[in-house]
Design a protein around this motif. Structure first.
Motif, short mmCIF file in Angstrom:
data_model
loop_
_atom_site.label_atom_id
_atom_site.label_comp_id
_atom_site.label_asym_id
_atom_site.label_seq_id
_atom_site.Cartn_x
_atom_site.Cartn_y
_atom_site.Cartn_z
N LEU A 241 0.84 -1.19 0.00
CA LEU A 241 0.00 0.00 0.00
C LEU A 241 0.88 1.25 0.00
N THR A 242 0.41 2.29 -0.65
CA THR A 242 1.08 3.58 -0.65
C THR A 242 0.50 4.44 0.47
N VAL A 243 1.38 5.05 1.25
CA VAL A 243 0.94 5.88 2.36
C VAL A 243 1.00 7.34 1.93
N VAL A 244 -0.16 7.99 1.92
CA VAL A 244 -0.28 9.38 1.47
C VAL A 244 -0.72 10.23 2.66
N GLY A 245 0.09 11.21 3.03
CA GLY A 245 -0.24 12.08 4.15
C GLY A 245 -0.73 13.43 3.69
N LEU A 246 -1.73 13.96 4.37
CA LEU A 246 -2.24 15.30 4.06
C LEU A 246 -1.47 16.33 4.88
N ALA A 247 -0.94 17.34 4.21
CA ALA A 247 -0.18 18.38 4.89
C ALA A 247 -0.35 19.69 4.13
N ALA A 248 -0.42 20.78 4.88
CA ALA A 248 -0.62 22.09 4.25
C ALA A 248 0.54 22.45 3.32
N ASP A 249 1.73 21.94 3.62
CA ASP A 249 2.90 22.24 2.79
C ASP A 249 3.31 21.03 1.94
N GLY A 250 2.36 20.18 1.59
CA GLY A 250 2.65 18.99 0.79
C GLY A 250 3.25 19.31 -0.56
N GLU A 251 4.10 18.43 -1.06
CA GLU A 251 4.77 18.65 -2.34
C GLU A 251 3.85 18.46 -3.54
N HIS A 252 2.78 17.72 -3.37
CA HIS A 252 1.87 17.41 -4.47
C HIS A 252 0.47 17.91 -4.15
N GLY A 274 -1.49 19.10 12.64
CA GLY A 274 -1.23 18.34 11.43
C GLY A 274 -0.61 16.99 11.75
N LEU A 275 0.21 16.47 10.83
CA LEU A 275 0.85 15.18 11.02
C LEU A 275 1.98 15.28 12.03
N SER A 276 2.14 14.25 12.84
CA SER A 276 3.28 14.21 13.74
C SER A 276 4.56 13.94 12.93
N ASP A 284 4.83 8.05 2.00
CA ASP A 284 5.48 8.01 0.68
C ASP A 284 5.29 9.33 -0.05
N PHE A 285 4.13 9.93 0.12
CA PHE A 285 3.82 11.22 -0.49
C PHE A 285 3.14 12.10 0.55
N ARG A 286 3.39 13.40 0.43
CA ARG A 286 2.67 14.39 1.24
C ARG A 286 1.96 15.32 0.27
#
Length: 316
Positions: A241-252, A274-276, A284-286
């Motif tokens: 599985l791919t782990v995708v994190g939500l972040a205000a400064d995410g690269e994508h 936000g995320l710890s 894997d992605f933010r």
């Protein structure tokens, strides 16, 4: 002489009807008292005595505090109890105060319990209810919600693979509001997800509030509890599985991430922090949700709904 008789209760007047100052007692005595209460509520009935004895026994048993691991929960107060029963929150026992002042909420609670079935109805004295609720204003109604049976994080992905589908799972990092958890469960169910993962500590659990907010979705969408969220995410990665994190400064941007088409875990952090750090490093992605309106952040329930919609759109 008339009027001087020493006999007790002797009538001294031939006038019939209620005496002056009766307060309308005879009139009130003719008013209806509503439907006959169930046997468990009728004084001197055999079932009433059995229910009272069982209530005292249950009330003396130690009750785990709300939100603890494997703990039961008490919903207290007439409005709260009725709302929980309306929303289908699972319940094991409804405690009713002896000689309770019967109103519409009490009658509706009793009716809902009778219609649903499987919920014990017990009458208890005020002292017992006060002790059970630690002195809260229970208003004569206390609903006991049994401990929620959490799944294991690995079970969510395994169930999806068994059905020939790519897992779509949401993990919550530091979300402490049960209403946000309930909203996420509802969104996962709406967009074809396979479950929600929450940490064991410092996080919201499946309380009655979460059940109500999920609007029934909690009955068909499993929630898993992880003793260590970072390790659970690493186990998901090993399973493909791919782990995708939500972040205000995410690269994508969310709409540009093709990984949402495959097996994926979407990690949502708290609205404030936000995320710890460890969880963010494990992703894997933010990704970020573009918000041209200028709002700094969305609550967990809304943010999860946006990403789940995009994932569902790509998969369809």
């Amino acid at each position: 002489m008339a009027g001087n008789s020493q006999r007790k209760n002797r009538r001294t007047s031939n006038k019939k009807g209620a005496t002056v100052g009766s307060g309308g007692q005879r009139r009130r005595g003719l008013e209806g008292r509503g439907p006959t209460p169930p046997a468990e509520m009728r004084k001197k009935h055999k079932k009433n005595r059995i229910a009272n004895a069982k209530a005292k026994h249950e009330a003396r048993r130690p009750t785990a505090r709300r939100g603890g691991k494997g703990s039961s929960e008490l919903v207290v107060g007439r409005n709260s109890v009725v709302e929980a029963l309306r929303e289908g929150v699972p319940a094991s026992t409804l405690y009713v105060l002896q000689y309770i002042d019967n109103d519409e909420r009490v009658r509706e609670a009793l009716q809902l319990v009778a219609e649903r079935g499987g919920i014990n109805l017990m009458e208890a004295p005020r002292a017992e209810l006060d002790r059970m609720t630690n002195g809260l204003n229970h208003q004569g109604l206390v609903l006991q919600v049994p401990p929620y049976e959490y799944a294991h994080p690995e079970d969510l992905a395994a169930a999806a693979f068994d059905e020939g589908e790519d897992p779509l799972i949401v993990a919550l990092d530091g979300v402490t509001d049960p209403r946000n958890l309930g909203a996420v469960v509802r969104s996962v169910s709406a967009f074809g997800g396979h479950g929600v993962v929450v940490p064991e500590r410092r996080a919201a659990g499946m309380t009655a509030g979460a059940w109500k907010t999920s609007a029934g979705a909690a009955a068909r969408t499993p929630v898993a509890r992880a003793s260590n969220l970072t390790r659970a995410l690493e186990a998901y990665q090993k399973a493909g599985l791919t782990v995708v994190g939500l972040a205000a400064d995410g690269e994508h941007k969310v709409g540009e991430l093709e990984a949402l088409q495959g097996p994926v875990v979407i990690v949502v952090g708290s609205e404030g922090k936000g995320l710890s750090r460890l969880v963010g490093e494990t992703c894997d992605f933010r990704v970020r949700i573009p918000m041209p309106g200028g709002t700094e952040s969305l609550n967990a329930g809304v943010a999860a709904g946006v990403v789940l919609y995009e994932a569902s759109r790509r998969r369809s």
